[in-house]
Design an enzyme around this catalytic site. Structure first.
Site, PDB file in Angstrom:
ATOM      1  N   CYS A   1      -3.126 -34.929 -13.674  1.00 34.04           N
ATOM      2  CA  CYS A   1      -1.849 -35.447 -14.164  1.00 34.04           C
ATOM      3  C   CYS A   1      -1.906 -35.700 -15.666  1.00 34.04           C
ATOM      4  O   CYS A   1      -0.871 -35.762 -16.329  1.00 34.04           O
ATOM      5  CB  CYS A   1      -1.463 -36.707 -13.413  1.00 34.04           C
ATOM      6  SG  CYS A   1      -2.644 -38.065 -13.572  1.00 34.04           S
TER       7      CYS A   1
ATOM      8  N   CYS B   1      -4.383 -25.511 -30.455  1.00 31.30           N
ATOM      9  CA  CYS B   1      -3.812 -25.911 -29.164  1.00 31.30           C
ATOM     10  C   CYS B   1      -4.309 -27.322 -28.873  1.00 31.30           C
ATOM     11  O   CYS B   1      -4.857 -27.990 -29.744  1.00 31.30           O
ATOM     12  CB  CYS B   1      -4.202 -24.929 -28.063  1.00 31.30           C
ATOM     13  SG  CYS B   1      -5.957 -24.948 -27.636  1.00 31.30           S
TER      14      CYS B   1
END
Length: 527
Positions: free
Chosen positions: A277, A472
């Site tokens: 998550c 990134c």
């Protein structure tokens, strides 16, 4: 009921107890006058009448010797104490009642994982009066947990409490009558001592709730429950979806049990597909819904036991479905697989030259759950010469005065004209830090559309960039993007653009550094 019910009847009074005006009997009035002391006012009269009325039942039920005229103890059994306890409202449900509550109060449940799933499950099971509630986790409460892990509080973060300590406090504050036991350990079977300790813990309980979030732990919990004969309630949730299923439950017909986790998922998902998550997100109410459903299923199993047998099924939940009718869906599962290495039949496994999982095998370390499920390794696509250290990258970008030591560049001024490409998705950019003077090209677009790679290459040529550095979040996507640009430029060595041929005809062959930053923004923020 008659429609002509009088006002007196409506209040539960009859003619004798509530006489109408003009019908008061003389003897009643005379008695009241005699009982009221001379000179008393109206308030004294009311007080005297009240005390007299309170004395009447005592005189009515006792004889001249002071004993009760009617004693019902010989044939009137008092209600059980539990009927008037804090669990009264759930005992009013016919399918629970007193016997069901007694089962709940004598049950023993273990929750493994005190995150978004385990938090609501722990609170509702504590509130329902589970006799012994075990809580197992080895993590510490963080502020990022609080939006979904409702058993924890801000004070838990401030005080540096473990999740076990925090959950114990929350459950005991809710219900001090039950036994709450903490197991502040990691569910780890990588060593003999740890494996034996885990077996001992699970053996103490009747039902186990798997509220963890990684495949390796799920498979190990399932194997433990199979070997110890424990029913397992398993739940999972990510983003806006969740699922719940009951595994390894007893069947009354042939004394065997339902499917285990390996029966449903014989092969683990690929490591690349497993996201936490912390990477893809989770809505707190979604994981809360699944955790609450896990508590409901646990209570049903405790109360009903083998009296109610349902076919194996998986309940799927989608919080934001396009069609509201598909918010909940139930998928039928196959029964227990006889060739399952965990719960299958030994004779079938022997015929397949397979060996069944045993307690001794787990304790002796014969099962490597991490290897079985696979490990996501960091991508190693670019060479060392094409990767920049985060600290050095910041210094060169900020000052444009130094060349990283790992780059053997003849031109010390190459970093003065660098194109920085941010490959994070839009929501990641909105939530995280941003590099000034960078351009945004989401990785999903780079991966799917060659036109985006060409667009980046055009920027390099048009502005005569000496270097292209991809960024990134963690340094994996950036490598793929850098490699795609490198491959594209090798494939298209010659290209011309009308009215710009002279400037661009050799641009594709000139030297240009293409690389990324090791660790991405995660590493940059740590500098």
């Amino acid at each position: 009921m008659q429609a002509s019910t009088s006002a007196a009847d409506h209040h539960g009074l009859n003619d004798e107890s509530h006489p109408v005006a003009g019908s008061v009997r003389p003897e009643t009035t005379t008695q009241q006058q005699e009982d009221v002391p001379h000179g008393s006012n109206h308030a004294d009269t009311l007080s005297h009448a009240t005390s007299t009325a309170n004395e009447q039942p005592e005189r009515h039920h006792r004889n001249g010797h002071g004993a009760k005229e009617h004693d019902f103890s010989d044939f009137l059994t008092p209600a059980p104490a539990i009927a008037s306890s804090r669990y009264n409202r759930q005992m009013l449900i016919p399918s629970i009642s007193v016997p069901g509550q007694e089962r709940i109060s004598s049950s023993k449940v273990l929750i493994i994982g005190l995150g978004g799933l385990g938090s609501p499950a722990a609170l509702y099971l504590a509130g329902a009066g589970v006799g012994k509630l075990g809580l197992l986790d080895n993590d510490v409460v963080e502020s990022s947990n609080l939006h979904r892990q409702v058993v924890h509080r801000e004070s838990s973060v401030v005080n540096g409490m473990t999740k076990v300590q925090s959950a114990i406090r929350g459950c005991r504050e809710l219900n001090s009558e039950i036994e709450v036991v903490g197991h502040d350990v990691r569910l780890d079977v990588t060593s003999k001592a740890r494996a034996e300790a885990v077996f001992d813990i699970v053996a103490e309980y009747d039902i186990v709730l798997d509220c963890t979030d990684n495949p390796a732990t799920r498979y190990s919990i399932s194997d433990l429950c199979v070997l110890l004969g424990k029913t397992l309630v398993s739940g999972a949730a990510q983003r806006l979806e969740g699922q719940i299923l009951v595994l390894n439950y007893p069947l009354p017909d042939d004394a065997k049990r339902g499917p285990c986790y390996r029966c449903v998922f014989p092969n683990p998902p690929s490591p690349e597909m497993v996201k936490g998550c912390g990477e893809i997100g989770i809505l707190g109410s979604v994981v809360g819904t699944i955790g609450t459903l896990m508590a409901s299923e646990t209570l049903r199993l405790i109360v009903k036991g083998q009296d109610e047998v349902r076919k194996p099924n998986m309940l799927l939940y989608n919080a934001w479905p396009t069609d509201p009718r598909s918010m909940f869906r139930s998928i039928g599962m196959r029964p227990r697989r006889t060739n399952c290495v965990s719960c299958g039949d030994e004779e079938v496994l022997a015929g397949n030259n397979a060996q069944k999982i045993t307690k001794e095998g787990i304790v002796e370390g014969q099962l490597d759950y991490v290897t079985f499920c696979g490990v996501v390794e960091n991508i190693k696509l670019l060479s060392k010469e094409n990767r920049l250290d985060a600290a050095e990258f910041l210094r060169t970008v900020a000052s444009n005065s130094r060349t990283p030591a790992i780059i053997d560049a003849p031109d010390q001024k190459m970093w003065q004209n660098t194109l920085i490409v941010d490959t994070r998705e839009r929501h990641e950019v909105e939530m995280g830090p941003q590099m000034k003077q960078s351009v945004s090209f989401p990785f999903s677009k780079i991966l799917q559309q060659d036109s985006k790679v060409q667009e980046i290459s055009d920027l390099v040529d048009y502005h005569n960039h000496n270097a292209v550095v991809f960024l990134c979040q963690r340094g994996n996507d950036s490598q793929i993007a850098a490699q795609k640009l490198t491959d594209w430029r090798k494939k298209h060595k010659v290209r011309t653009i009308e009215n710009e041929q002279e400037r661009l005809e050799n641009s594709m062959t000139r030297k240009c550094f293409i690389g990324d930053v090791i660790g991405g923004f995660t590493a940059i923020e740590r500098v």
